[in-house]
Design a protein around this motif. Structure first.
Motif, mmCIF file in Angstrom:
data_model
loop_
_atom_site.group_PDB
_atom_site.id
_atom_site.type_symbol
_atom_site.label_atom_id
_atom_site.label_comp_id
_atom_site.label_asym_id
_atom_site.label_seq_id
_atom_site.Cartn_x
_atom_site.Cartn_y
_atom_site.Cartn_z
ATOM 1 N N SER A 1 -0.787 11.461 -12.393
ATOM 2 C CA SER A 1 -1.909 11.266 -11.489
ATOM 3 C C SER A 1 -2.130 9.783 -11.264
ATOM 4 O O SER A 1 -1.711 8.940 -12.066
ATOM 5 C CB SER A 1 -3.188 11.912 -12.040
ATOM 6 O OG SER A 1 -3.562 11.320 -13.268
ATOM 7 N N ARG A 2 -2.766 9.476 -10.148
ATOM 8 C CA ARG A 2 -3.199 8.112 -9.886
ATOM 9 C C ARG A 2 -4.661 7.969 -10.279
ATOM 10 O O ARG A 2 -5.472 8.860 -10.043
ATOM 11 C CB ARG A 2 -3.001 7.750 -8.420
ATOM 12 C CG ARG A 2 -1.551 7.571 -8.024
ATOM 13 C CD ARG A 2 -1.436 7.037 -6.612
ATOM 14 N NE ARG A 2 -0.043 6.862 -6.212
ATOM 15 C CZ ARG A 2 0.626 5.723 -6.270
ATOM 16 N NH1 ARG A 2 0.026 4.618 -6.714
ATOM 17 N NH2 ARG A 2 1.885 5.662 -5.886
ATOM 18 N N SER B 1 0.818 -1.203 0.000
ATOM 19 C CA SER B 1 0.000 0.000 0.000
ATOM 20 C C SER B 1 0.855 1.258 0.000
ATOM 21 O O SER B 1 0.444 2.298 -0.536
ATOM 22 C CB SER B 1 -0.944 0.001 1.200
ATOM 23 O OG SER B 1 -0.217 -0.068 2.416
ATOM 24 N N ASP B 2 2.023 1.203 0.598
ATOM 25 C CA ASP B 2 2.963 2.308 0.620
ATOM 26 C C ASP B 2 3.935 2.124 -0.543
ATOM 27 O O ASP B 2 4.819 1.267 -0.490
ATOM 28 C CB ASP B 2 3.709 2.351 1.950
ATOM 29 C CG ASP B 2 4.667 3.516 2.045
ATOM 30 O OD1 ASP B 2 5.538 3.498 2.941
ATOM 31 O OD2 ASP B 2 4.563 4.452 1.230
ATOM 32 N N ASN B 3 3.764 2.923 -1.592
ATOM 33 C CA ASN B 3 4.599 2.738 -2.764
ATOM 34 C C ASN B 3 4.767 4.048 -3.518
ATOM 35 O O ASN B 3 4.023 5.007 -3.315
ATOM 36 C CB ASN B 3 4.031 1.669 -3.705
ATOM 37 C CG ASN B 3 2.682 2.049 -4.278
ATOM 38 O OD1 ASN B 3 2.597 2.877 -5.194
ATOM 39 N ND2 ASN B 3 1.618 1.463 -3.743
ATOM 40 N N VAL B 4 5.749 4.046 -4.392
ATOM 41 C CA VAL B 4 5.997 5.158 -5.297
ATOM 42 C C VAL B 4 5.820 4.651 -6.724
ATOM 43 O O VAL B 4 6.321 3.579 -7.069
ATOM 44 C CB VAL B 4 7.411 5.733 -5.115
ATOM 45 C CG1 VAL B 4 7.690 6.825 -6.138
ATOM 46 C CG2 VAL B 4 7.580 6.262 -3.699
ATOM 47 N N MET B 5 5.115 5.400 -7.531
ATOM 48 C CA MET B 5 4.998 5.089 -8.947
ATOM 49 C C MET B 5 5.451 6.300 -9.753
ATOM 50 O O MET B 5 5.389 7.435 -9.273
ATOM 51 C CB MET B 5 3.571 4.714 -9.336
ATOM 52 C CG MET B 5 3.069 3.443 -8.674
ATOM 53 S SD MET B 5 1.482 2.864 -9.352
ATOM 54 C CE MET B 5 2.011 2.255 -10.961
ATOM 55 N N GLY B 6 5.896 6.038 -10.961
ATOM 56 C CA GLY B 6 6.351 7.155 -11.762
ATOM 57 C C GLY B 6 6.635 6.773 -13.196
ATOM 58 O O GLY B 6 6.420 5.631 -13.616
ATOM 59 N N TRP B 7 7.103 7.762 -13.917
ATOM 60 C CA TRP B 7 7.454 7.611 -15.319
ATOM 61 C C TRP B 7 8.872 8.066 -15.547
ATOM 62 O O TRP B 7 9.294 9.115 -15.047
ATOM 63 C CB TRP B 7 6.501 8.422 -16.207
ATOM 64 C CG TRP B 7 5.095 7.923 -16.199
ATOM 65 C CD1 TRP B 7 4.076 8.342 -15.404
ATOM 66 C CD2 TRP B 7 4.558 6.895 -17.039
ATOM 67 N NE1 TRP B 7 2.931 7.658 -15.684
ATOM 68 C CE2 TRP B 7 3.197 6.759 -16.684
ATOM 69 C CE3 TRP B 7 5.081 6.098 -18.039
ATOM 70 C CZ2 TRP B 7 2.362 5.836 -17.316
ATOM 71 C CZ3 TRP B 7 4.248 5.178 -18.655
ATOM 72 C CH2 TRP B 7 2.909 5.062 -18.290
ATOM 73 N N GLY C 1 0.948 8.783 -0.976
ATOM 74 C CA GLY C 1 0.379 9.901 -0.246
ATOM 75 C C GLY C 1 0.074 11.117 -1.096
ATOM 76 O O GLY C 1 -0.425 12.116 -0.570
ATOM 77 N N GLY C 2 0.378 11.049 -2.390
ATOM 78 C CA GLY C 2 0.031 12.124 -3.297
ATOM 79 C C GLY C 2 1.110 13.162 -3.535
ATOM 80 O O GLY C 2 0.854 14.164 -4.215
ATOM 81 N N MET C 3 2.302 12.964 -3.001
ATOM 82 C CA MET C 3 3.394 13.892 -3.263
ATOM 83 C C MET C 3 3.933 13.665 -4.668
ATOM 84 O O MET C 3 4.130 12.530 -5.090
ATOM 85 C CB MET C 3 4.500 13.726 -2.230
ATOM 86 C CG MET C 3 4.065 14.027 -0.814
ATOM 87 S SD MET C 3 5.380 13.817 0.403
ATOM 88 C CE MET C 3 6.529 15.079 -0.121
ATOM 89 N N ILE C 4 4.194 14.750 -5.384
ATOM 90 C CA ILE C 4 4.552 14.695 -6.797
ATOM 91 C C ILE C 4 5.836 15.473 -7.045
ATOM 92 O O ILE C 4 6.069 16.526 -6.445
ATOM 93 C CB ILE C 4 3.415 15.266 -7.672
ATOM 94 C CG1 ILE C 4 2.167 14.394 -7.563
ATOM 95 C CG2 ILE C 4 3.855 15.397 -9.123
ATOM 96 C CD1 ILE C 4 0.945 14.986 -8.231
#
Length: 115
Positions: A70-71, A30-36, A54-57
């Motif tokens: 965005s998620r 559940s605690d993860n980072v996603m990106g490009w 947590g929505g930090m970008i």
């Protein structure tokens, strides 16, 4: 094990838009980072944008004001809205997830921009 599948790449004229999608499956925390990330021809792979659970970008300076990460409403999905595309944006774009200390990568999707 985590699997990532990207979609949405293609060919667009300069100034146009594309929307990339990535769906993750497998052993996801559940605690993860996603990106490009992206890798242009003859260059190293570089970060484009990341978003935490947590929505930090964070965006690369080269895409600020043009790209939006965005998620999705679906769990473990991430999008990259790319506007005002430039020839410098041509690259293979890779989705990334870091559920712990290990990074997982998608297969990549090609983005091409014609002049």
């Amino acid at each position: 094990q985590v699997q990532l599948v990207e979609s949405g790449g293609g060919l667009v004229q300069a100034g146009g838009s594309l929307r990339l999608s990535c769906a993750a499956s497998g052993n996801i925390r559940s605690d993860n980072v996603m990106g490009w990330y992206r890798q242009a021809p003859g260059k190293a792979r570089v970060l484009v944008a990341i978003i935490t659970s947590g929505g930090m970008i964070n965006y690369a300076d080269s895409v600020k004001g043009r790209f939006t990460i965005s998620r999705g409403s679906a769990k473990n999905t991430v999008y990259l809205q790319m506007n005002s595309l430039k020839p410098d944006d041509v690259a293979v774009y890779y989705c990334m997830m870091r559920p712990a200390s290990i990074q997982y990568w998608g297969q990549g999707t090609q983005v091409a921009v014609s002049s």
